[in-house]
Design an enzyme around this catalytic site. Structure first.
Site, PDB file in Angstrom:
ATOM      1  N   GLN A 146       5.916  -3.021 -15.261  1.00  0.00           N
ATOM      2  CA  GLN A 146       4.983  -3.563 -14.281  1.00  0.00           C
ATOM      3  C   GLN A 146       3.537  -3.252 -14.643  1.00  0.00           C
ATOM      4  O   GLN A 146       3.227  -2.222 -15.261  1.00  0.00           O
ATOM      5  CB  GLN A 146       5.314  -2.963 -12.906  1.00  0.00           C
ATOM      6  CG  GLN A 146       4.610  -3.612 -11.738  1.00  0.00           C
ATOM      7  CD  GLN A 146       5.111  -3.039 -10.418  1.00  0.00           C
ATOM      8  OE1 GLN A 146       4.717  -1.947 -10.019  1.00  0.00           O
ATOM      9  NE2 GLN A 146       5.977  -3.777  -9.741  1.00  0.00           N
ATOM     10  N   GLY A 181       0.852  -1.182   0.000  1.00  0.00           N
ATOM     11  CA  GLY A 181       0.000   0.000   0.000  1.00  0.00           C
ATOM     12  C   GLY A 181       0.888   1.233   0.000  1.00  0.00           C
ATOM     13  O   GLY A 181       1.764   1.367   0.880  1.00  0.00           O
ATOM     14  N   ASP A 185       7.847   4.899  -3.352  1.00  0.00           N
ATOM     15  CA  ASP A 185       7.382   5.109  -1.972  1.00  0.00           C
ATOM     16  C   ASP A 185       8.562   5.315  -1.027  1.00  0.00           C
ATOM     17  O   ASP A 185       8.524   6.180  -0.144  1.00  0.00           O
ATOM     18  CB  ASP A 185       6.554   3.911  -1.511  1.00  0.00           C
ATOM     19  CG  ASP A 185       5.283   3.729  -2.321  1.00  0.00           C
ATOM     20  OD1 ASP A 185       4.760   4.726  -2.848  1.00  0.00           O
ATOM     21  OD2 ASP A 185       4.808   2.578  -2.423  1.00  0.00           O
ATOM     22  N   GLY A 201      17.281   8.095 -12.808  1.00  0.00           N
ATOM     23  CA  GLY A 201      17.437   9.132 -11.796  1.00  0.00           C
ATOM     24  C   GLY A 201      16.167   9.937 -11.565  1.00  0.00           C
ATOM     25  O   GLY A 201      15.060   9.521 -11.906  1.00  0.00           O
TER      26      GLY A 201
END
Length: 294
Positions: free
Chosen positions: A102, A37, A234, A207
């Site tokens: 992804q 999450g 995250d 980067g």
């Protein structure tokens, strides 16, 4: 205190040889279940770095007393949760191919209650993936706010993105998210940058770039052996925000975010290889020199 708003989720992470075309299939070569999450990943990263954080999120009846609950308590993450006993804690199904690209399918579960919940007024808040309208109201009521749309950027309307940009101080986004924001708003990247005090755009293995004070700064990645890119953004935010509240310069905060992310991508799972402040500092010194004090 850093408040983080958004999803707490269970991640089902699978590796595939390639991402399939529509109406086609592919083979799963590995599948594991992890804590995840976006908001929870950021809060966990802040806590591991020694920061003080409260997670504002939604969980189902399966959360309290679970291993995830115990992990949060061990880290010292304060929980300010909306519980929906009849719902699942949000669940993400992620598929990563050999090139590092992804695809994600996300079950909102308990997070649907965000839309009916009263947003708090907060002194310092980071808004991760969550209900767009809830995030808009959080931004309106907060003293200092940062925001990353994450993969939920596709759910934001033009009016919601416009509202968010008018009420935040820092914008985080990757190259795909900022491109979609530009299309939704019918504007340019430069125009979006001009609306916020600070913007940080990450570019996967290429980067990141910091825009602040009318200047542009490039931050190179820290080279490591990539195991899984899930959670890199995250952990970057966790490192940045932890350093920012300590008073480090924005450029140093970006470098700390980069170093923090380098630990996470070495292992599969968003919270399986979070660094402590000491570990981050040691790797920072190897690549950017002495960190020093704020």
């Amino acid at each position: 205190m850093i408040h983080v708003v958004g999803h707490t989720a269970i991640d089902h992470i699978s590796k595939v040889a390639h991402l399939p075309e529509k109406n086609c299939s592919t083979h799963i070569t590995d599948r594991q279940i992890y804590f995840g999450g976006g908001a929870a990943n950021i809060a966990a990263g802040i806590a591991m770095l020694g920061g003080d954080t409260t997670l504002i999120s939604c969980v189902g009846g399966d959360f309290y007393g679970s291993d995830y609950d115990a992990w949060m308590e061990k880290l010292g993450v304060r929980q300010q949760f909306f519980e929906v006993p009849e719902a699942h804690t949000p669940t993400a199904f992620m598929f990563t191919d050999e090139a590092g690209d992804q695809m994600t399918f996300f079950e909102w579960g308990a997070s649907k209650v965000f839309a009916q919940s009263e947003p708090p007024a907060l002194p310092f808040v980071h808004m991760a993936t969550a209900d767009p309208e809830f995030n808009c109201r959080v931004a309106e009521k907060s003293e200092f706010a940062s925001f990353d749309p994450g993969q939920d950027v596709f759910w934001y309307t033009k009016e919601q993105l416009d509202s968010i940009l008018g009420n935040i101080d820092i914008l985080f986004a990757n190259q795909h998210e900022i491109e979609h924001m530009c299309r939704t708003l019918g504007t340019s990247r430069d125009s979006i940058v001009s609306r916020v005090t600070m913007a940080i755009f990450t570019m996967s293995g290429d980067g990141s770039t910091l825009y602040t004070g009318g200047k542009e700064h490039f931050i190179p990645v820290v080279p490591v052996t990539l195991s899984d890119p899930t959670g890199a953004g995250d952990s970057y935010r966790a490192g940045f925000l932890t350093a920012y509240v300590q008073g480090y310069s924005p450029l140093t905060c970006c470098r700390i975010g980069t170093v923090t992310a380098s630990f996470v991508v070495e292992h599969v799972g968003c919270q399986t290889h979070l660094p402590t402040w000491t570990q981050m500092t040691e790797r920072y010194r190897q690549h950017f020199g002495d960190l020093g004090k704020p």
